[in-house]
Scaffold this motif. Structure first.
Motif, PDB file in Angstrom:
ATOM      1  N   THR A 580       3.649   6.396 -19.086  1.00 28.52           N
ATOM      2  CA  THR A 580       3.566   7.571 -19.955  1.00 28.52           C
ATOM      3  C   THR A 580       2.548   8.524 -19.366  1.00 28.52           C
ATOM      4  N   GLY A 581       2.595   9.773 -19.819  1.00 32.94           N
ATOM      5  CA  GLY A 581       1.672  10.779 -19.309  1.00 32.94           C
ATOM      6  C   GLY A 581       2.073  11.247 -17.930  1.00 32.94           C
ATOM      7  N   GLY A 582       1.173  12.003 -17.314  1.00 30.05           N
ATOM      8  CA  GLY A 582       1.465  12.521 -15.997  1.00 30.05           C
ATOM      9  C   GLY A 582       2.622  13.492 -15.999  1.00 30.05           C
ATOM     10  N   THR A 583       3.103  13.775 -14.811  1.00 30.42           N
ATOM     11  CA  THR A 583       4.220  14.719 -14.636  1.00 30.42           C
ATOM     12  C   THR A 583       5.304  14.044 -13.824  1.00 30.42           C
ATOM     13  N   PRO A 584       6.451  13.751 -14.433  1.00 28.20           N
ATOM     14  CA  PRO A 584       7.533  13.134 -13.663  1.00 28.20           C
ATOM     15  C   PRO A 584       8.039  14.101 -12.582  1.00 28.20           C
ATOM     16  N   PRO A 585       8.715  13.549 -11.534  1.00 30.89           N
ATOM     17  CA  PRO A 585       9.104  12.148 -11.367  1.00 30.89           C
ATOM     18  C   PRO A 585       7.952  11.296 -10.831  1.00 30.89           C
ATOM     19  N   TYR A 586       8.113   9.972 -10.986  1.00 29.14           N
ATOM     20  CA  TYR A 586       7.082   9.029 -10.555  1.00 29.14           C
ATOM     21  C   TYR A 586       7.566   8.237  -9.330  1.00 29.14           C
ATOM     22  N   GLN A 597       6.547  -6.038  -0.431  1.00 30.17           N
ATOM     23  CA  GLN A 597       6.360  -4.874  -1.309  1.00 30.17           C
ATOM     24  C   GLN A 597       7.713  -4.347  -1.780  1.00 30.17           C
ATOM     25  N   SER A 598       7.680  -3.431  -2.801  1.00 28.66           N
ATOM     26  CA  SER A 598       8.897  -2.766  -3.306  1.00 28.66           C
ATOM     27  C   SER A 598       8.515  -1.410  -3.891  1.00 28.66           C
ATOM     28  N   ASP A 599       9.444  -0.442  -3.817  1.00 26.25           N
ATOM     29  CA  ASP A 599       9.227   0.882  -4.431  1.00 26.25           C
ATOM     30  C   ASP A 599      10.128   1.109  -5.642  1.00 26.25           C
ATOM     31  N   GLN A 600      10.660   0.027  -6.216  1.00 31.37           N
ATOM     32  CA  GLN A 600      11.541   0.148  -7.377  1.00 31.37           C
ATOM     33  C   GLN A 600      10.722   0.070  -8.670  1.00 31.37           C
ATOM     34  N   PRO A 601      11.177   0.727  -9.751  1.00 32.83           N
ATOM     35  CA  PRO A 601      10.449   0.643 -11.027  1.00 32.83           C
ATOM     36  C   PRO A 601      10.421  -0.773 -11.592  1.00 32.83           C
ATOM     37  N   SER A 602      11.529  -1.502 -11.478  1.00 35.66           N
ATOM     38  CA  SER A 602      11.624  -2.855 -12.044  1.00 35.66           C
ATOM     39  C   SER A 602      12.234  -3.780 -10.995  1.00 35.66           C
ATOM     40  N   PRO A 603      11.444  -4.187 -10.008  1.00 35.63           N
ATOM     41  CA  PRO A 603      12.011  -4.994  -8.916  1.00 35.63           C
ATOM     42  C   PRO A 603      12.106  -6.470  -9.283  1.00 35.63           C
ATOM     43  N   SER A 604      12.897  -7.198  -8.536  1.00 31.38           N
ATOM     44  CA  SER A 604      12.943  -8.660  -8.577  1.00 31.38           C
ATOM     45  C   SER A 604      12.506  -9.179  -7.204  1.00 31.38           C
ATOM     46  N   HIS A 605      11.702 -10.258  -7.201  1.00 27.15           N
ATOM     47  CA  HIS A 605      11.177 -10.784  -5.942  1.00 27.15           C
ATOM     48  C   HIS A 605      11.237 -12.313  -5.981  1.00 27.15           C
ATOM     49  N   THR A 606      11.576 -12.901  -4.850  1.00 25.78           N
ATOM     50  CA  THR A 606      11.693 -14.355  -4.735  1.00 25.78           C
ATOM     51  C   THR A 606      10.485 -14.915  -3.985  1.00 25.78           C
ATOM     52  N   TYR A 607       9.778 -15.835  -4.646  1.00 23.44           N
ATOM     53  CA  TYR A 607       8.652 -16.537  -4.036  1.00 23.44           C
ATOM     54  C   TYR A 607       9.169 -17.870  -3.460  1.00 23.44           C
ATOM     55  N   ARG A 614      -1.788 -12.683  -6.343  1.00 23.82           N
ATOM     56  CA  ARG A 614      -2.367 -11.465  -6.911  1.00 23.82           C
ATOM     57  C   ARG A 614      -1.324 -10.328  -6.746  1.00 23.82           C
ATOM     58  N   VAL A 615      -0.750  -9.859  -7.881  1.00 29.45           N
ATOM     59  CA  VAL A 615       0.300  -8.832  -7.881  1.00 29.45           C
ATOM     60  C   VAL A 615      -0.300  -7.507  -8.344  1.00 29.45           C
ATOM     61  N   SER A 616       0.053  -6.424  -7.688  1.00 34.57           N
ATOM     62  CA  SER A 616      -0.417  -5.097  -8.100  1.00 34.57           C
ATOM     63  C   SER A 616       0.730  -4.089  -8.031  1.00 34.57           C
ATOM     64  N   VAL A 617       0.643  -3.045  -8.894  1.00 30.45           N
ATOM     65  CA  VAL A 617       1.607  -1.937  -8.881  1.00 30.45           C
ATOM     66  C   VAL A 617       0.825  -0.643  -9.038  1.00 30.45           C
ATOM     67  N   THR A 618       1.160   0.332  -8.215  1.00 36.85           N
ATOM     68  CA  THR A 618       0.553   1.668  -8.274  1.00 36.85           C
ATOM     69  C   THR A 618       1.649   2.693  -8.547  1.00 36.85           C
ATOM     70  N   VAL A 619       1.423   3.535  -9.574  1.00 37.50           N
ATOM     71  CA  VAL A 619       2.376   4.591  -9.937  1.00 37.50           C
ATOM     72  C   VAL A 619       1.715   5.938  -9.669  1.00 37.50           C
ATOM     73  N   THR A 620       2.430   6.826  -9.001  1.00 35.65           N
ATOM     74  CA  THR A 620       1.925   8.162  -8.669  1.00 35.65           C
ATOM     75  C   THR A 620       2.882   9.197  -9.231  1.00 35.65           C
ATOM     76  N   ASP A 621       2.337  10.244  -9.967  1.00 33.11           N
ATOM     77  CA  ASP A 621       3.214  11.269 -10.539  1.00 33.11           C
ATOM     78  C   ASP A 621       3.405  12.409  -9.562  1.00 33.11           C
ATOM     79  N   ALA A 622       4.170  13.449 -10.043  1.00 28.98           N
ATOM     80  CA  ALA A 622       4.519  14.571  -9.165  1.00 28.98           C
ATOM     81  C   ALA A 622       3.314  15.400  -8.763  1.00 28.98           C
ATOM     82  N   ARG A 623       2.199  15.318  -9.499  1.00 30.74           N
ATOM     83  CA  ARG A 623       1.002  16.074  -9.170  1.00 30.74           C
ATOM     84  C   ARG A 623      -0.044  15.232  -8.432  1.00 30.74           C
ATOM     85  N   GLY A 624       0.320  14.019  -8.019  1.00 33.06           N
ATOM     86  CA  GLY A 624      -0.590  13.199  -7.233  1.00 33.06           C
ATOM     87  C   GLY A 624      -1.496  12.306  -8.046  1.00 33.06           C
ATOM     88  N   GLN A 625      -1.409  12.368  -9.378  1.00 28.91           N
ATOM     89  CA  GLN A 625      -2.197  11.464 -10.199  1.00 28.91           C
ATOM     90  C   GLN A 625      -1.602  10.055 -10.119  1.00 28.91           C
TER      91      GLN A 625
END
Length: 682
Positions: A580-586, A597-607, A614-625
């Motif tokens: 939520t927030g920010g300026t789409p698209p993300y 790694q993956s660039d999908q919003p809701s990825p599936s991954h096999t271990y 340690r899992v991390s996700v970074t989301v960036t909006d259209a204005r760089g936030q």
């Protein structure tokens, strides 16, 4: 009344003309330059309306004529399109158009100065002419074999047509004259509702003429019609100033003349015969019933309630002829007490009920010619409002008389309705006038025919002072974080009401009301302004203001994985992130903790191995936030049974359930101070 259509029309696809620039040869125009003396001509075509309206013309001001067109419908089913379809057209003439089975008739929307003459519609009960908000529409000498004419608007002339029914509502300045109503062998009908200044005259084959059929109407004349085979005959339902004269009304199942809730009614010189009731009155006021021939009605008159109902004129004009009157005529005089011979008036009253009498009943029915009807006054004012610098145009060209040509009618004007005529009688129907002082005026028109009878019409005009049109705008707030709700207001001075508004909010959105609210859902610095048009076309634009919207911070939430599926390659986990927030698209960047790694919003991954990641996700909006979420994920041990991989998800689910149960027991024992149990092996 059958349309004259020339043979050997040439096939042409459906014609669509939008704007004056599209009057071209490719669109069926065969001649003309689009001037009043040389209108565009669309003629000589055979058009199949199976896929579209045969001729559709929109948003034009150039004069044009549609003539000698044959419209068919080769497809036996829907869609059923119109032969001619007009929207916002001006100065249109439709002549000699023949509409065959399967196609609809004519549709006229918000168009001005439209004439329909010598057309023929032979294509079913739903095919006729339908008009909405026309100004000065005439339909003449045409045949609608099973369909009807339906219209509102102003300046309507429906003359010398064959039609099943005529329905007019919300209209003024109406003439319905000399039509044949034919409902497929049954009587047709005419209905008026909420009309002003209407003349219904000399129509034949009518079952009923209903004025104010749903309630409402003023200044209506029903003159010289033949009405038979209906229920209510000629009906006035909550109307004012109604004249019913010279009609032949018979064979009505309820009443030949039905008046309910109406006032200012004159019923004069009619033949009223063979009906369940001659006249039915309820809740009426100021009614005169005189010189009528009441012939063999089951009940000659039925009065439920009324005020100032009079059944006879003064002597020697007398009252009505009643076929069941049994009195004698031996005397004369206003009191019938001069007994030296008869005078054609009965010596004793005709009793209607306990409260009503015809005191001067006629011994014989008088001749019932169609009376010389007064002229119909038609008035158009352009513009409808203005200021002290506006020159108003007053047009009485739509005035009409059943006996005299319109060109011989004389008119005069009273600009202020102060009882003093400001012009002398003249056959010139157009006059110009400028009001030197602001105010609310009523202009009055009087029209006179060769018999000296007159008709009147009036119009309201608002005249303002000639102050220049100006507009200013304000906004609250003018800055904030998205989503930002801003209230906008305007202040208009000068000009001539009514006003039209057009807001531009800078983000592609608009509004057409004076004061409004707008929600900005994206960040940015937006430029806002307002355009205003007044009632006479004057334009003004506000100065601009700015609304600064700060983008909201990006908020990231990660839903813990709930789907663990074991397979031959390992355990597959599905991850979900909501933003939520920010300026789409993300954009998304997932790091699964095992080097992938993956660039999908809701990825599936096999271990491929069990353990903690340690899992991390970074989301960036259209204005760089951007926003980052990190969490630990435990992948339990797994194995694939020899029976096949289809059981693996269930085995894994059982292992996970056992692990969760052990964790619960371990925590409970620790809280009680006991030694926890040993972890079970999967």
């Amino acid at each position: 009344m059958t349309a004259v259509v020339h043979p050997l029309q040439t096939a042409h696809p459906p014609i669509l003309i939008e704007g004056n620039a599209n009057f071209t040869a490719a669109n069926g125009v065969v001649a003309g330059s689009g001037t009043p003396s040389d209108p565009y001509l669309i003629a000589g075509w055979l058009i199949d309306a199976s896929t579209a309206n045969a001729v559709e013309i929109r948003d034009t001001t150039a004069p044009f004529v549609i003539r000698d067109i044959v419209v068919g419908h080769s497809n036996p089913g829907a869609p059923f399109n119109y032969a001619v379809y007009l929207v916002n057209a001006t100065d249109a003439a439709i002549q000699s158009v023949n509409v065959t089975v399967g196609a609809l008739g004519f549709y006229v929307l918000r168009s001005t100065n439209v004439s329909v003459d010598r057309v023929n519609v032979d294509s079913g009960a739903s095919a006729g002419l339908y008009a909405a908000q026309p100004s000065h529409l005439s339909v003449t000498n045409s045949s609608f074999h099973a369909g009807g004419l339906v219209s509102n608007g102003e300046g309507l002339r429906i003359v010398s047509n064959r039609v099943s029914y005529i329905k007019v509502g919300g209209a003024r300045d109406i003439v319905i004259d000399h039509n044949l109503l034919d409902g497929g062998g049954n009587p047709g009908w005419i209905r008026l509702n909420w009309t002003e200044n209407a003349m219904v005259s000399r129509n034949d084959g009518v079952g009923e003429i209903l004025t104010g059929w749903a309630g409402g109407g003023n200044n209506t004349q029903v003159i010289g019609n033949n009405v038979s085979g209906g229920a209510y005959g000629i009906r006035g339902y909550y109307v004012q100033n109604l004249t019913i004269g010279g009609n032949n009304v018979s064979s009505q199942t309820f009443a030949a003349v039905t008046l309910q809730g109406s006032s200012g009614v004159t019923v004069f010189g009619n033949r009223i015969a063979g009906s369940a009731r001659g006249v039915y009155l309820d809740m009426v006021k100021d009614v005169l019933v005189a010189s009528n021939d009441f012939d063999s009605n089951a009940k000659q008159a039925d009065t439920l309630s009324g005020q100032h109902v009079v059944w006879n004129e003064t002597y020697p004009a007398g009252g009505n002829h009643w076929s069941d009157y049994s009195g004698n005529d031996l005397c004369s005089g206003p009191q019938q007490d001069v007994c030296f011979g008869p005078d054609g008036i009965g010596d004793t009253p005709y009793g209607i009920d306990a409260n009503d009498n015809d005191f001067l009943p006629l011994m014989m029915a008088r001749p019932n010619p169609v009376p010389d009807s007064p002229p119909h006054a038609g008035l158009q004012v352009t513009p409808g409002s203005g200021n002290t610098s506006t020159t108003f145009r007053f047009d009485a060209s739509s005035s009409w008389d059943a006996e005299d040509p319109a060109s011989t009618l004389a008119v005069r004007w009273d600009w202020e309705s102060d009882g003093v005529w400001d012009t002398t009688w003249s056959t010139t129907k157009v006059a110009m006038h400028q009001y030197p002082q602001p105010g609310a005026y009523v202009v009055r028109l009087e029209v006179r025919d060769s018999a000296g009878q007159t008709g009147n019409a009036s119009a309201n005009i608002d005249v303002l002072s000639a102050t220049a049109l100006a507009v200013s705008i304000a906004a609250t707030p003018t800055s904030g974080t998205m989503p930002l709700t801003v209230s906008f207001s305007s202040d208009v001075t000068g000009g001539t009401a009514p006003f039209q508004y057009h807001w531009e909010f800078g983000d592609g959105s608009t509004s057409n009301v004076a004061n409004t609210v707008h929600i900005y859902i994206t960040g940015g610095n937006f430029t806002v302004w307002l355009n205003v048009y007044d009632g006479v076309g004057t334009f003004a634009q506000s100065s601009v203001l700015y609304v600064n919207v700060t983008p909201a911070a990006v908020n990231l939430a990660v839903t813990p994985p709930t789907q663990y599926v074991a397979g031959s390659a390992g355990i597959t986990v599905t991850f979900t992130a909501s933003v939520t927030g920010g300026t789409p698209p993300y954009t998304y960047l997932w790091d699964f903790g095992d080097g992938n790694q993956s660039d999908q919003p809701s990825p599936s991954h096999t271990y491929s191995r069990n353990g903690s990641y340690r899992v991390s996700v970074t989301v960036t909006d259209a204005r760089g936030q951007s926003a980052t979420q990190t969490f630990d994920l435990a992948i339990p041990p797994h194995s694939i049974p020899s029976g096949g991989s289809l059981l693996a998800p269930f085995v894994l689910a059982a292992a996970v359930a056992a692990a969760l149960g052990f964790a619960f027991l371990w925590r409970r024992e620790r809280r009680r101070g006991r030694t926890p149990p040993t972890t079970p092996r999967p």
